[in-house]
Scaffold this motif. Structure first.
Motif, short mmCIF file in Angstrom:
data_model
loop_
_atom_site.label_atom_id
_atom_site.label_comp_id
_atom_site.label_asym_id
_atom_site.label_seq_id
_atom_site.Cartn_x
_atom_site.Cartn_y
_atom_site.Cartn_z
N SER A 164 19.71 12.24 20.74
CA SER A 164 19.87 13.52 20.07
C SER A 164 19.81 14.65 21.09
O SER A 164 18.87 14.72 21.90
CB SER A 164 18.75 13.71 19.04
OG SER A 164 18.52 15.07 18.77
N PRO A 165 20.77 15.59 21.05
CA PRO A 165 20.70 16.75 21.95
C PRO A 165 19.39 17.53 21.80
O PRO A 165 18.78 17.93 22.79
CB PRO A 165 21.91 17.59 21.53
CG PRO A 165 22.89 16.59 21.02
CD PRO A 165 22.06 15.56 20.31
N LEU A 166 18.95 17.75 20.55
CA LEU A 166 17.72 18.52 20.35
C LEU A 166 16.50 17.80 20.90
O LEU A 166 15.61 18.44 21.48
CB LEU A 166 17.52 18.81 18.86
CG LEU A 166 18.09 20.11 18.31
CD1 LEU A 166 17.68 20.29 16.85
CD2 LEU A 166 17.65 21.31 19.13
N GLU A 167 16.43 16.50 20.73
CA GLU A 167 15.30 15.75 21.27
C GLU A 167 15.30 15.82 22.80
O GLU A 167 14.24 15.91 23.43
CB GLU A 167 15.34 14.29 20.80
CG GLU A 167 15.07 14.10 19.32
CD GLU A 167 13.61 14.27 18.94
OE1 GLU A 167 12.78 14.62 19.81
OE2 GLU A 167 13.29 14.06 17.75
N GLN A 168 16.48 15.80 23.41
CA GLN A 168 16.55 15.93 24.87
C GLN A 168 16.08 17.31 25.31
O GLN A 168 15.36 17.46 26.30
CB GLN A 168 17.98 15.68 25.35
CG GLN A 168 18.52 14.28 25.07
CD GLN A 168 17.80 13.18 25.82
OE1 GLN A 168 17.30 13.39 26.93
NE2 GLN A 168 17.73 12.00 25.23
N LEU A 169 16.46 18.35 24.57
CA LEU A 169 15.99 19.70 24.87
C LEU A 169 14.47 19.78 24.72
O LEU A 169 13.79 20.41 25.55
CB LEU A 169 16.64 20.72 23.94
CG LEU A 169 18.01 21.27 24.34
CD1 LEU A 169 18.46 22.31 23.32
CD2 LEU A 169 17.99 21.88 25.73
N GLY A 170 13.95 19.16 23.68
CA GLY A 170 12.52 19.18 23.46
C GLY A 170 11.75 18.56 24.61
O GLY A 170 10.69 19.05 25.01
N SER A 171 12.28 17.47 25.16
CA SER A 171 11.60 16.83 26.29
C SER A 171 11.67 17.70 27.53
O SER A 171 10.71 17.80 28.29
CB SER A 171 12.22 15.45 26.57
OG SER A 171 13.53 15.56 27.10
N LEU A 172 12.79 18.36 27.74
CA LEU A 172 12.94 19.22 28.92
C LEU A 172 12.04 20.44 28.83
O LEU A 172 11.48 20.88 29.83
CB LEU A 172 14.41 19.65 29.05
CG LEU A 172 14.80 20.39 30.33
CD1 LEU A 172 14.55 19.51 31.56
CD2 LEU A 172 16.26 20.80 30.27
N LEU A 173 11.87 20.96 27.62
CA LEU A 173 11.04 22.15 27.41
C LEU A 173 9.56 21.82 27.24
O LEU A 173 8.73 22.72 27.23
CB LEU A 173 11.54 22.90 26.18
CG LEU A 173 12.89 23.61 26.35
CD1 LEU A 173 13.47 24.00 25.00
CD2 LEU A 173 12.74 24.84 27.24
N GLY A 174 9.24 20.55 27.09
CA GLY A 174 7.85 20.17 26.95
C GLY A 174 7.26 20.49 25.60
O GLY A 174 6.07 20.82 25.51
N PHE A 175 8.05 20.38 24.52
CA PHE A 175 7.54 20.66 23.19
C PHE A 175 6.81 19.44 22.65
O PHE A 175 7.37 18.59 21.97
CB PHE A 175 8.68 21.06 22.24
CG PHE A 175 9.02 22.52 22.32
CD1 PHE A 175 8.05 23.48 22.13
CD2 PHE A 175 10.31 22.94 22.58
CE1 PHE A 175 8.35 24.83 22.19
CE2 PHE A 175 10.62 24.28 22.65
CZ PHE A 175 9.63 25.24 22.45
N GLY A 176 5.51 19.34 22.96
CA GLY A 176 4.68 18.24 22.52
C GLY A 176 3.55 18.01 23.50
O GLY A 176 3.40 18.73 24.50
N GLY A 206 2.20 16.68 33.91
CA GLY A 206 3.46 15.95 33.77
C GLY A 206 4.70 16.80 33.79
O GLY A 206 5.79 16.29 34.03
N LEU A 207 4.59 18.11 33.52
CA LEU A 207 5.77 18.96 33.49
C LEU A 207 6.07 19.48 34.88
O LEU A 207 5.33 20.27 35.44
CB LEU A 207 5.56 20.13 32.52
CG LEU A 207 5.48 19.74 31.04
CD1 LEU A 207 5.21 20.97 30.19
CD2 LEU A 207 6.76 19.06 30.59
N LYS A 208 7.18 19.03 35.44
CA LYS A 208 7.53 19.38 36.81
C LYS A 208 8.62 20.45 36.87
O LYS A 208 9.00 20.88 37.95
CB LYS A 208 8.03 18.14 37.56
CG LYS A 208 7.07 16.96 37.54
CD LYS A 208 5.76 17.29 38.22
CE LYS A 208 4.87 16.05 38.30
NZ LYS A 208 3.55 16.34 38.88
N LEU A 209 9.12 20.88 35.71
CA LEU A 209 10.28 21.78 35.70
C LEU A 209 9.92 23.20 35.28
O LEU A 209 10.78 23.97 34.90
CB LEU A 209 11.35 21.23 34.76
CG LEU A 209 11.88 19.84 35.10
CD1 LEU A 209 12.83 19.35 34.02
CD2 LEU A 209 12.58 19.85 36.45
#
Length: 269
Positions: free
Chosen positions: A8-20, A26-29
């Motif tokens: 899912s595009p939204l799930e990929q965005l969520g992982s990149l943004l760290g929503f959770g 762990g967030l390197k970006l």
């Protein structure tokens, strides 16, 4: 437990943004995400990202579906029922204030945006998600999608050969599954409610696991894991004939429904 894999595009965005919830450190970006936001008017989205604690409003991902298009998923965000946005944002603000106090710059930005109404708020979030997608993911989406689909095919074959428990154990070195319990080893001691439904999202852009839960049961449990972290011996090559046979039993690999795990619990600690 029923377990579903999605691309899912939204799930990929969520992982990149760290929503959770994610691994400590762990967030390197962070810097890249912040700079992309500043260049593309993502101020409200970043305020949500900086303010969030353990709870993420489910309407942000309500449109996420296996092989849904970004436009369809963003439309679901923008048209989320006002009562749902109001209820979930109320929970979100309460969780933030309980930890960070009643007044922060992020809270002021969020509450000011909410004053324009829940529909306008949801539409603004959808626009900012779309801009962030265009700036950071769009050019890579085809390769991201292909890598995620390939990982799901491997997991499907691993389930057939090794069983579901071994496959869940292979998602990330921090994850273990045994006797109905999925445990995430982390320096923090956190308990996440018992659940009977989990959505798994292979994320080629992620660097570690990310867990999104909803104590009120509206959104289920979503676990994102980096594609490259599978343990050796659990990802066999897929035989085309076996894959076709497996697909007839459990559906297409890119939307994989697995059942009957007898009410597991998910804990972090």
């Amino acid at each position: 437990m029923s377990t579903t894999f999605v691309v899912s595009p939204l799930e990929q965005l969520g992982s990149l943004l760290g929503f959770g919830l994610t691994a400590v450190g762990g967030l390197k970006l962070e810097r890249a995400v912040r700079e992309t936001s500043l260049r593309h008017d993502g101020g409200l989205l970043m305020a949500l990202r900086r303010a969030k604690q353990s709870y993420v409003p489910g309407f942000l991902f309500a449109g996420a579906a296996d092989h849904g298009s970004l436009d369809e998923e963003l439309h679901a965000v923008a048209t989320a029922p006002s009562r749902v946005v109001a209820r979930q944002m109320g929970r979100f603000l309460e969780s933030v204030r309980a930890v960070r106090g009643p007044e922060t710059a992020e809270l002021r930005k969020i509450t000011t945006a909410l004053e324009a109404g829940e529909r306008a708020f949801a539409q603004r979030i959808a626009r900012e998600l779309g801009r962030f997608w265009s700036a950071s993911v769009s050019a890579r989406w085809n390769s991201v999608r292909q890598a995620a689909e390939g990982d799901i095919r491997h997991r499907a074959a691993a389930i057939a050969e090794h069983g579901l428990a071994a496959t869940l154990n292979s998602l990330h070195p921090a994850l273990t599954y045994d006797s109905g319990t999925l445990r995430i080893q982390d320096p923090r001691t956190l308990q996440v409610r018992e659940t009977s439904r989990i959505t798994l999202c292979p994320a080629p852009l992620a660097t570690t696991w990310l867990l999104r839960t909803d104590p009120w049961g509206e959104d289920g449990t979503h676990l994102t894991y980096p594609v490259s972290s599978g343990r050796s011996g659990i990802r066999p090559a897929v035989d085309p004939a076996a894959s076709d046979s497996l697909g007839q039993v459990i559906g297409q690999a890119r939307f994989l429904l697995l059942s009957d795990l007898d009410r597991p619990r998910i804990t972090i600690g």
